[in-house]
Design a protein around this motif. Structure first.
Motif, PDB file in Angstrom:
ATOM      1  N   ASP A  40       0.827  -1.211   0.000  1.00 32.98           N
ATOM      2  CA  ASP A  40       0.000   0.000   0.000  1.00 32.98           C
ATOM      3  C   ASP A  40       0.858   1.257   0.000  1.00 32.98           C
ATOM      4  O   ASP A  40       0.527   2.248  -0.662  1.00 32.98           O
ATOM      5  N   ALA A  41       1.956   1.229   0.748  1.00 33.99           N
ATOM      6  CA  ALA A  41       2.841   2.398   0.800  1.00 33.99           C
ATOM      7  C   ALA A  41       3.474   2.661  -0.565  1.00 33.99           C
ATOM      8  O   ALA A  41       3.637   3.819  -0.978  1.00 33.99           O
ATOM      9  N   GLU A  42       3.818   1.609  -1.286  1.00 36.76           N
ATOM     10  CA  GLU A  42       4.378   1.794  -2.631  1.00 36.76           C
ATOM     11  C   GLU A  42       3.330   2.363  -3.581  1.00 36.76           C
ATOM     12  O   GLU A  42       3.645   3.213  -4.428  1.00 36.76           O
ATOM     13  N   ASP A  43       2.077   1.905  -3.444  1.00 35.26           N
ATOM     14  CA  ASP A  43       1.004   2.448  -4.287  1.00 35.26           C
ATOM     15  C   ASP A  43       0.794   3.934  -3.993  1.00 35.26           C
ATOM     16  O   ASP A  43       0.619   4.744  -4.924  1.00 35.26           O
ATOM     17  N   VAL A  44       0.795   4.290  -2.714  1.00 32.68           N
ATOM     18  CA  VAL A  44       0.633   5.700  -2.349  1.00 32.68           C
ATOM     19  C   VAL A  44       1.786   6.525  -2.893  1.00 32.68           C
ATOM     20  O   VAL A  44       1.595   7.627  -3.424  1.00 32.68           O
ATOM     21  N   THR A  45       2.994   6.000  -2.774  1.00 27.86           N
ATOM     22  CA  THR A  45       4.175   6.726  -3.266  1.00 27.86           C
ATOM     23  C   THR A  45       4.066   6.983  -4.762  1.00 27.86           C
ATOM     24  O   THR A  45       4.370   8.087  -5.240  1.00 27.86           O
ATOM     25  N   GLN A  46       3.616   5.989  -5.502  1.00 29.16           N
ATOM     26  CA  GLN A  46       3.429   6.175  -6.944  1.00 29.16           C
ATOM     27  C   GLN A  46       2.348   7.214  -7.222  1.00 29.16           C
ATOM     28  O   GLN A  46       2.495   8.053  -8.127  1.00 29.16           O
ATOM     29  N   ASP A  47       1.260   7.172  -6.454  1.00 26.77           N
ATOM     30  CA  ASP A  47       0.191   8.160  -6.623  1.00 26.77           C
ATOM     31  C   ASP A  47       0.703   9.580  -6.376  1.00 26.77           C
ATOM     32  O   ASP A  47       0.341  10.522  -7.102  1.00 26.77           O
ATOM     33  N   VAL A  48       1.528   9.732  -5.347  1.00 32.73           N
ATOM     34  CA  VAL A  48       2.063  11.054  -5.017  1.00 32.73           C
ATOM     35  C   VAL A  48       2.964  11.555  -6.136  1.00 32.73           C
ATOM     36  O   VAL A  48       2.923  12.734  -6.512  1.00 32.73           O
ATOM     37  N   TRP A  49       3.796  10.674  -6.680  1.00 35.01           N
ATOM     38  CA  TRP A  49       4.673  11.077  -7.784  1.00 35.01           C
ATOM     39  C   TRP A  49       3.856  11.550  -8.989  1.00 35.01           C
ATOM     40  O   TRP A  49       4.155  12.592  -9.587  1.00 35.01           O
ATOM     41  N   LEU A  50       2.807  10.815  -9.329  1.00 32.64           N
ATOM     42  CA  LEU A  50       1.979  11.204 -10.461  1.00 32.64           C
ATOM     43  C   LEU A  50       1.276  12.526 -10.194  1.00 32.64           C
ATOM     44  O   LEU A  50       1.153  13.370 -11.096  1.00 32.64           O
ATOM     45  N   ARG A  51       0.821  12.718  -8.955  1.00 35.50           N
ATOM     46  CA  ARG A  51       0.165  13.982  -8.589  1.00 35.50           C
ATOM     47  C   ARG A  51       1.161  15.135  -8.684  1.00 35.50           C
ATOM     48  O   ARG A  51       0.828  16.204  -9.220  1.00 35.50           O
ATOM     49  N   ALA A  52       2.378  14.921  -8.203  1.00 35.86           N
ATOM     50  CA  ALA A  52       3.387  15.979  -8.232  1.00 35.86           C
ATOM     51  C   ALA A  52       3.806  16.304  -9.670  1.00 35.86           C
ATOM     52  O   ALA A  52       3.961  17.473 -10.046  1.00 35.86           O
ATOM     53  N   ALA A  53       3.966  15.254 -10.483  1.00 31.99           N
ATOM     54  CA  ALA A  53       4.404  15.465 -11.861  1.00 31.99           C
ATOM     55  C   ALA A  53       3.373  16.239 -12.682  1.00 31.99           C
ATOM     56  O   ALA A  53       3.739  16.945 -13.636  1.00 31.99           O
ATOM     57  N   GLY A  54       2.104  16.132 -12.288  1.00 30.70           N
ATOM     58  CA  GLY A  54       1.063  16.825 -13.039  1.00 30.70           C
ATOM     59  C   GLY A  54       0.608  18.131 -12.427  1.00 30.70           C
ATOM     60  O   GLY A  54      -0.323  18.763 -12.927  1.00 30.70           O
ATOM     61  N   ALA A  55       1.260  18.551 -11.329  1.00 34.89           N
ATOM     62  CA  ALA A  55       0.826  19.748 -10.614  1.00 34.89           C
ATOM     63  C   ALA A  55       1.710  20.948 -10.938  1.00 34.89           C
ATOM     64  O   ALA A  55       2.869  20.805 -11.332  1.00 34.89           O
ATOM     65  N   ASP A  56       1.159  22.114 -10.780  1.00 34.18           N
ATOM     66  CA  ASP A  56       1.922  23.352 -10.887  1.00 34.18           C
ATOM     67  C   ASP A  56       2.449  23.680  -9.487  1.00 34.18           C
ATOM     68  O   ASP A  56       1.690  24.057  -8.594  1.00 34.18           O
TER      69      ASP A  56
END
Length: 296
Positions: A40-56
């Motif tokens: 679950d922690a790895e899934d969250v980490t991936q989600d955070v990376w995708l959110r950061a990569a798409g954010a201003d």
């Protein structure tokens, strides 16, 4: 930029990729402490990376705090649903083992809050208490951010952290843990006695009121209730080693503490940790659930 803000979009991707390598252990660390699950922690980490990569992120002054906050918010959602799954879990539930030290596949922020004993203590907290405690006491986030994650007032977030801190302190006092050198010595002696099927040797290492907890999750054969009493635990262990002799018992570090990794037929069979006080094992925990072992 002198004001601490992220640069414009043309430079953001390059900066974010470099900063991510620095902050990824914190992102994974907050998720694991909240969820006690590597997967679950790895899934969250991936989600955070995708959110950061798409954010201003040009207005983000503290990227680490922003990333940790996003991870905490996602973990909080999962944690609330996980509490319901725990109610239907087959047999005792134990945290998913997290390899640390030289065996770790990637850098992990290690302190007592990733140890199995501490994760079990935090499991007794309500989800909001756990989030407030981890974010403030472990990661040092200000209460305004914590309040935003939990949708409470700042005084409310402060109160949740304070209540959690008191509960954790009381629990730690009731289950004192021996220094690391003593734990390593006792586990090494235990390993030798276990491999030899030495009943008397195991009894000497186990507290008279010792508890043996096995987590099979209904996936493999395992005791569905804790086993109590040093002699009884030793007898069960001797029977197990005779029935399912491991190919190898390896000393590893799990959650910052010494542990034993058992292999049978070339695969990881279990990961064991122990609560040790005054030279005796008071609680012995064995994770057998194969769903919790792929990352070991």
């Amino acid at each position: 930029m002198g004001d601490g803000r992220m640069p414009g979009p043309s430079h953001q991707d390059e900066l974010l990729a470099a900063a991510w390598e620095t902050h990824r252990p914190a992102v994974f660390g907050v998720a694991y402490r909240l969820l006690a699950s590597v997967a679950d922690a790895e899934d969250v980490t991936q989600d955070v990376w995708l959110r950061a990569a798409g954010a201003d992120l040009r207005d983000v002054r503290d990227l680490r705090a922003w990333l940790v906050t996003v991870a905490a918010r996602r973990s909080y959602d999962i944690l609330r649903s996980a509490r319901l799954r725990r109610e239907t879990y087959v047999g005792p539930w134990l945290p998913e083992p997290l390899l640390t030290g030289p065996d770790a596949a990637e850098p992990v922020l290690v302190d007592e809050s990733v140890g199995s004993a501490m994760l079990l203590i935090m499991e007794e907290l309500s989800p909001p208490e756990r989030v407030a405690f981890v974010l403030h006491d472990v990661f040092g986030l200000e209460f305004a951010r914590i309040a935003d994650v939990l949708s409470v007032s700042v005084p409310g977030a402060r109160q949740l952290a304070s209540r959690a801190r008191r509960r954790v302190a009381r629990a730690k006092q009731s289950v004192p843990q021996a220094p690391r050198a003593e734990r390593e010595r006792v586990l090494a002696t235990f390993r030798a006695a276990y491999e030899a099927g030495d009943l008397a040797g195991l009894i000497r290492l186990l507290h008279p009121d010792a508890v043996f907890v096995t987590d099979g999750g209904g996936e493999v054969s395992a005791a569905r209730k804790p086993i109590f009493g040093g002699e009884r635990v030793a007898e069960v262990m001797v029977r197990l080693v005779r029935q399912r002799r491991p190919d190898r018992i390896q000393v590893v570090e799990v959650g910052g503490e010494p542990a034993l990794l058992f292999r049978r037929e070339g695969r990881v069979h279990s990961v064991d940790t122990a609560q040790i006080t005054d030279g005796l094992i008071t609680t012995y925990r064995r994770v057998l659930n194969p769903r919790k072992l792929p990352h070991v």
